[in-house]
Enzyme design. Structure first.
Site, PDB file in Angstrom:
ATOM      1  N   ASP A  20       0.341  -2.710  -5.904  1.00 28.90           N
ATOM      2  CA  ASP A  20       1.050  -1.744  -5.057  1.00 28.90           C
ATOM      3  C   ASP A  20       0.656  -1.802  -3.585  1.00 28.90           C
ATOM      4  OD1 ASP A  20      -1.506  -0.691  -5.172  1.00 28.90           O
ATOM      5  OD2 ASP A  20      -0.913   1.272  -5.921  1.00 28.90           O
ATOM      6  N   HIS A  21      -0.457  -2.452  -3.256  1.00 25.90           N
ATOM      7  CA  HIS A  21      -0.984  -2.381  -1.891  1.00 25.90           C
ATOM      8  C   HIS A  21      -0.538  -3.516  -0.967  1.00 25.90           C
ATOM      9  CE1 HIS A  21      -3.481   1.017  -2.838  1.00 25.90           C
ATOM     10  NE2 HIS A  21      -4.211   0.894  -1.752  1.00 25.90           N
ATOM     11  N   ASP A  72      -9.569   3.495  -6.473  1.00 24.00           N
ATOM     12  CA  ASP A  72      -8.798   4.008  -5.348  1.00 24.00           C
ATOM     13  C   ASP A  72      -9.152   5.478  -5.203  1.00 24.00           C
ATOM     14  OD1 ASP A  72      -6.100   3.215  -3.623  1.00 24.00           O
ATOM     15  OD2 ASP A  72      -6.240   5.346  -4.066  1.00 24.00           O
ATOM     16  N   ARG A  93      -3.206  10.871   4.286  1.00 25.12           N
ATOM     17  CA  ARG A  93      -4.162  10.605   5.362  1.00 25.12           C
ATOM     18  C   ARG A  93      -3.437  10.328   6.666  1.00 25.12           C
ATOM     19  NH1 ARG A  93      -8.139   7.272   1.560  1.00 25.12           N
ATOM     20  NH2 ARG A  93      -9.158   9.107   0.692  1.00 25.12           N
ATOM     21  N   ARG A 143     -12.607   1.949  -0.879  1.00 26.00           N
ATOM     22  CA  ARG A 143     -12.771   0.502  -0.709  1.00 26.00           C
ATOM     23  C   ARG A 143     -14.238   0.111  -0.582  1.00 26.00           C
ATOM     24  NH1 ARG A 143      -9.506   0.757   4.913  1.00 26.00           N
ATOM     25  NH2 ARG A 143      -8.203   1.891   3.458  1.00 26.00           N
ATOM     26  N   SER A 171     -11.089   6.147   1.977  1.00 20.02           N
ATOM     27  CA  SER A 171     -10.783   5.280   0.853  1.00 20.02           C
ATOM     28  C   SER A 171     -12.018   4.908   0.046  1.00 20.02           C
ATOM     29  CB  SER A 171     -10.112   4.003   1.375  1.00 20.02           C
ATOM     30  OG  SER A 171     -10.010   3.037   0.366  1.00 20.02           O
TER      31      SER A 171
END
Length: 781
Positions: A129-130, A194, A476, A673, A671
Site C-alpha cells: 500500500d505504501h 505501522d 498526520r 519505521r 511512524s
C-alpha cells in the site's frame, strides 16, 4: 476444551503446516462450517484460553480489570507467574498474528531471512500500500507502481511464499482497512509494522504498531515484550449528530492530551456515547490515537461491531464473541489511570493543525485563527480517504455533500482527491454511485493505497517553498509530510469538512453557518451530511488481490541481487566491545520537534526501504540543528567543514569515531519505521540522548543495539555543545534501573558529568551486548 471451527470466506489467515495454531475457542458444542470460496480456512481462535488467563490474573490482582487489561493479560505467556505493574513491568505476550505494510515489510523480511528460520510461526501478512505514488489517477498510478517497484514486489511475494506469509498485491488497499475487513475481531492481539495499526481497536481488538524486529520475534515464536501499559479512560456521553463525526472525537482528544499525552498508555473508550458511533467510526478514532503517542486504543464489543462482522462475512466470529461478551467489555468498577470525559452531544466539528496533529480548533473558529496567524485561507487541495477515513460511511457522507453542490450547479473550487481504503470499498462505492458523484463534483479517484497521506504525491499545482493550505481527512500533518513542501499548511479534519471546504475553496468556510452561492445566483446552506453505515446490498469484494502461501515453500528462491539499489541483504551489527564508550562526537543537537519523518524521510525515499545503505543517505536530513538553525547542515568536528548529516556520520564511521545524537521532547514521534533506528546504527551511532522518547522509536533503537537514554535532569540538554565529546560510563555494570553517566568534555577543556536514565530490562541489555536483538536471537538458537 470445546472448539468452534471457523472456516470463514472473508477471514484470510496465512497458516502453513507446522505453524503454531492460534485458537479462538467457543462455548458452542456444535461444530459449524461454512464452505470456502476463494480463500484458505481460518485457524481456531481461543477465547476460552483467553478467558481462563483473565480469570487467573483477576484473582491474582484482586480487582476489576479494564477491557485493555483483559485482552493484553489474556495473551500473557505465563499468566500465573508474570509480574504485572502498570507502567512499570515488561509483559511477555503471545500475539495472535502479524501484519506488515510493504515499505516496512522489506526490512522485516530481510531480518527474518537473516534469522535462519524456515517459516513463520504465527499467521502473518504483507500488504502493498505504501509504494504507489499519486499522479494522475487509480489505473495509471497502479500500473506505474507495478512497473517501478517490480523488483520489490517480487521479493515480497516470493519471500511470503517461501516463509508462509500471505501477500496482498498492489491495489488491494491500505493495510489497516484490510485488517479491519478481514483479520481484526474482538479480543484479538495483533501487531503491525505501522504506527496506525491501532485502527483495529474499532473492532474491539488490541492492535499495536511495532518495528520490524518486533515482528520478527513474533514470527519466530518468541514471546513479545511490551511495557505494561497504563490505561487512559475516555468516557463518552451523549450522541453524535449533524456535522459532528467520529473524527472530531479524536481531534478533540488530541487537543486535550497533546502528541505525547498517551505515551505508555492504552486509550480505552467507554460510556453510553459509544453506541452512537459506527464500527468504522470507532476505527477512525483508534487509528489517530497514534498521534497522541498511545500504545493503542480500543472500544468495547457492542452491536455495531457485531453488525460489521456479519457484513464482512464473519458472522461466526460474532456468535462466539457474543458468548464471551463479559471478557470483551471492561469490568464494572475498573479504575483508569486518567479519565477524559467528552459529551458527544456538545462536541463541535474540529480541524487540527497546521504542522502538528494536536493543535485543535473548532471549525467555527479556524477562519479567525488563520487570519491572526497569517495562514493562507485559500484551500488549494482537499484530500479525503487514507487509513483513517476511507470507510463506506465516510465516502457516503462526503458524496451526500457533493450531491447537494451538484444539484445547485457547483463543483469544487479546490482540487479534490479521493482515496478508497481497499479494493472492497472501491468496488462498492463504484457500484453504489458514490465514486461517480465525487468525480462529478471535481474529484480524482486515486489508487487503493496510502498515496499523499505518506508523501506519495507527485504534486504539481504549487512550487516547493510556496505557501499554501491543504485540508485532509488524514492523521498526520507534520512539516512537508504530504508533498515535501515545508511551506504547505496541512490541516486534518473529517471527510465531511474536507469536502465542504473543497467545494467552498476556503479554510474559513463554516458549513454550519455559512452560505454558498448556486449557479442560479441563489444562496444556500449545505445540509448536514448523511450516509449509510454499511452498504444495504452488502460489500462488493472487487478483484481477488490476495496470494496465499503454498503449504511448503522450501523450493522457492528469494533473489536479492548484489547490484540492486532497492534491496540489500543484511550484515550483523558489531557486538558491544565490553567497555565504556569514550570520546563520542555530537553528530547533531536537534532543536524542537523531531519525528521519524525528520529522522528517516518517506516520500521519494520509500524506494530504498529494502536497502539499508542507500536509505541511510536520508538520516536526519529534516532535523533542525541548534547550532545554526540549519537543516542537513552540521559541522564535521574532524575537518572543521560543514556537510550533510549522513555525509558527516559516514566520515566519522570511516575514521572509527562513534557519535551520539542529542534531542528534545518526544523524540521519534510518528511512524513506526525502524529505519529511523537502523540508519543511525548502520552509520556508526552509539546513543541517542534526549529529554523523552516516543514509545515505538525507543524500542526500535534498543532492538538495533543502540542506547536510547534520557536526561535525568532535562535542563542538562542545555549543557551539551556541538563541539563536545561525550563519554558514556557505567556500561560494564549496566543493569535495569541503574543510571548511566555521560562525561561531557567541552571545547575549552571543561568537564561536565550528567546522569542519564534508561528503561532497559535485562533481556534488552543482552540485545545491546550482542549488538542487536537479532544477533541475540541467533545466539539463543
Amino acid at each position: 476444551m470445546a472448539y468452534y471451527c471457523l472456516t470463514v470466506t472473508r477471514l484470510r489467515l496465512a497458516l502453513g503446516p507446522g505453524a503454531r495454531r492460534v485458537h479462538v475457542a467457543a462455548a458452542l458444542r456444535s461444530r459449524a462450517q461454512v464452505s470456502m470460496s476463494r480463500f484458505e480456512p481460518d485457524s481456531f481462535v481461543n477465547y476460552e484460553k483467553m478467558s481462563k488467563n483473565i480469570a487467573i490474573v483477576r484473582k491474582r490482582l484482586g480487582r476489576p480489570l479494564t477491557l485493555s487489561e483483559k485482552i493484553v493479560y489474556g495473551h500473557l505467556d505465563d499468566p500465573a507467574g508474570q509480574e504485572i505493574g502498570r507502567g512499570r513491568t515488561y509483559l511477555r505476550l503471545r500475539p495472535d498474528r502479524v501484519a506488515m505494510q510493504d515499505a516496512t515489510a522489506q526490512m522485516a523480511m530481510l531480518q527474518f531471512i537473516s534469522s535462519g528460520l524456515p517459516r513463520v510461526a504465527v499467521p502473518s501478512t504483507i500488504h502493498c500500500d505504501h509504494l504507489i505514488e499519486a499522479q494522475t489517477g487509480a489505473d495509471q498510478d497502479l500500473q506505474r507502481a507495478k512497473d517501478v517497484n517490480k523488483e520489490v514486489y517480487n521479493f515480497l511475494a516470493t519471500a511470503g511464499a517461501k516463509y508462509g506469509v500471505g501477500f496482498w498485491k498492489p491495489g488491494s488497499g491500505i493495510i489497516h482497512q484490510i485488517i479491519l475487513e478481514n483479520y481484526a475481531y474482538p479480543g484479538v492481539l495483533l501487531i503491525g509494522t505501522d504506527s496506525h495499526t491501532p485502527n483495529g481497536g474499532g473492532l474491539g481488538a488490541i492492535c499495536i504498531g511495532v518495528g520490524g524486529a518486533d515482528a520478527v520475534d513474533v514470527m519466530a515464536d518468541i514471546p513479545w515484550e511490551l511495557k505494561c501499559p497504563n490505561v487512559i479512560g475516555v468516557k463518552l456521553t451523549g450522541s453524535l449528530s449533524g456535522w459532528t463525526s467520529p473524527k472530531d472525537v479524536i481531534l478533540k482528544v488530541a487537543g486535550i492530551l497533546t502528541v505525547k499525552g498517551g505515551t505508555g498508555a492504552i486509550v480505552e473508550y467507554h460510556g453510553p456515547g459509544v453506541d452512537s458511533i459506527s464500527c468504522t467510526g470507532m476505527a477512525t478514532i483508534c487509528n489517530m490515537g497514534a498521534e497522541i503517542g498511545a500504545t493503542t486504543s480500543v472500544f468495547p464489543y457492542n452491536h455495531r461491531m457485531r453488525t460489521y462482522l456479519e457484513k464482512t462475512g464473519r458472522r461466526e466470529i460474532s456468535v462466539v464473541a457474543d458468548s464471551f461478551h463479559r471478557d470483551l467489555v471492561p469490568d464494572e468498577g475498573c479504575v483508569y489511570d486518567q479519565v477524559v470525559e467528552i459529551n458527544l452531544s456538545e462536541l463541535k466539528p474540529h480541524i487540527n493543525g497546521p504542522f502538528t496533529p494536536d493543535w485543535a480548533h473548532p471549525v467555527s473558529e479556524i477562519g479567525a485563527t488563520a487570519k491572526k496567524n497569517d495562514w493562507p485561507l485559500e484551500v488549494k487541495v482537499g484530500l479525503i480517504g487514507s487509513c483513517t477515513n476511507s470507510s463506506y460511511e465516510d465516502m457516503g457522507r462526503a458524496a451526500s455533500l457533493a450531491k447537494q453542490a451538484l444539484d445547485k450547479g457547483l463543483r469544487c473550487k479546490s482540487e479534490f482527491t479521493v482515496t478508497p481504503g481497499s479494493e472492497q470499498i472501491r468496488a462498492t462505492i463504484e457500484r453504489d454511485g458514490y465514486a461517480q458523484i465525487l468525480r462529478d463534483v471535481g474529484g480524482v479517484v486515486l489508487a487503493n493505497a496510502c498515496g499523499p497521506c505518506i508523501g506519495q504525491w507527485d504534486r504539481k499545482d504549487v512550487k516547493k517553498g510556496e505557501k499554501n493550505t491543504i485540508v485532509t481527512s488524514y492523521n498526520r500533518n507534520f512539516t512537508g509530510r504530504n508533498d515535501a513542501n515545508p511551506a504547505t499548511h496541512a490541516f486534518v479534519t473529517s471527510p465531511e469538512i474536507v469536502t465542504a471546504m473543497a467545494i467552498a475553496g476556503r479554510l474559513d468556510f463554516d458549513p454550519e453557518t455559512d452560505f454558498l452561492t448556486g449557479a442560479d445566483g441563489e444562496k444556500f446552506r449545505l445540509q448536514p451530511p448523511t450516509g449509510d453505515e454499511l452498504p444495504a446490498r452488502d460489500f462488493d469484494p472487487g478483484q481477488d488481490t490476495y496470494q496465499h502461501p503454498p503449504p511448503q515453500g522450501t523450493s522457492i528462491t528469494v533473489d536479492v541481487s548484489p547490484s540492486s539499489n532497492r534491496l540489500q541483504l543484511l550484515e550483523p551489527f558489531d557486538r558491544w566491545s565490553g567497555t565504556d564508550l569514550e570520546g563520542l562526537r555530537v553528530l547533531i543537537k536537534v532543536k524542537g520537534k523531531c519525528t521519524t519523518d525528520h529522522i528517516s524521510a518517506a516520500g521519494p525515499w520509500l524506494k530504498f526501504r529494502g536497502h539499508l545503505d542507500n536509505i541511510s543517505n536520508n538520516m536526519l536530513i529534516g532535523a533542525v540543528n541548534t547550532e545554526n538553525d540549519g537543516v542537513n547542515s552540521v559541522k564535521n568536528q574532524l575537518t572543521g567543514r560543514y556537510g550533510g548529516v549522513p555525509e558527516v556520520a559516514r566520515h566519522y564511521k570511516a575514521e572509527g569515531v562513534g557519535w551520539v545524537v542529542v534531542g528534545d521532547e518526544n523524540y521519534g514521534e510518528g511512524s513506526s519505521r525502524e529505519h529511523a533506528a537502523l540508519e543511525p546504527r548502520h552509520l556508526g551511532g552509539r546513543a541517542i540522548i534526549v529529554k523523552s522518547f516516543a514509545r515505538i522509536h525507543e524500542t526500535n533503537l534498543k532492538k538495533q543495539g543502540m542506547l536510547p537514554l534520557t536526561f535525568a535532569d532535562p535542563q542538562d540538554y542545555d549543557k551539551v555543545g556541538p563541539e563536545d565529546t561525550v563519554s558514556i560510563r557505567g556500561l560494564e555494570s549496566f543493569s535495569p534501573g541503574k543510571a548511566l553517566t555521560a562525561v561531557l568534555k567541552h571545547a575549552d577543556g571543561r568537564l561536565d558529568s550528567i546522569s542519564l536514565n534508561h528503561t532497559f530490562n535485562q533481556p534488552q541489555i543482552e540485545w545491546f551486548k550482542a549488538g542487536s536483538a537479532l544477533n541475540r536471537m541467533k545466539e539463543l538458537q
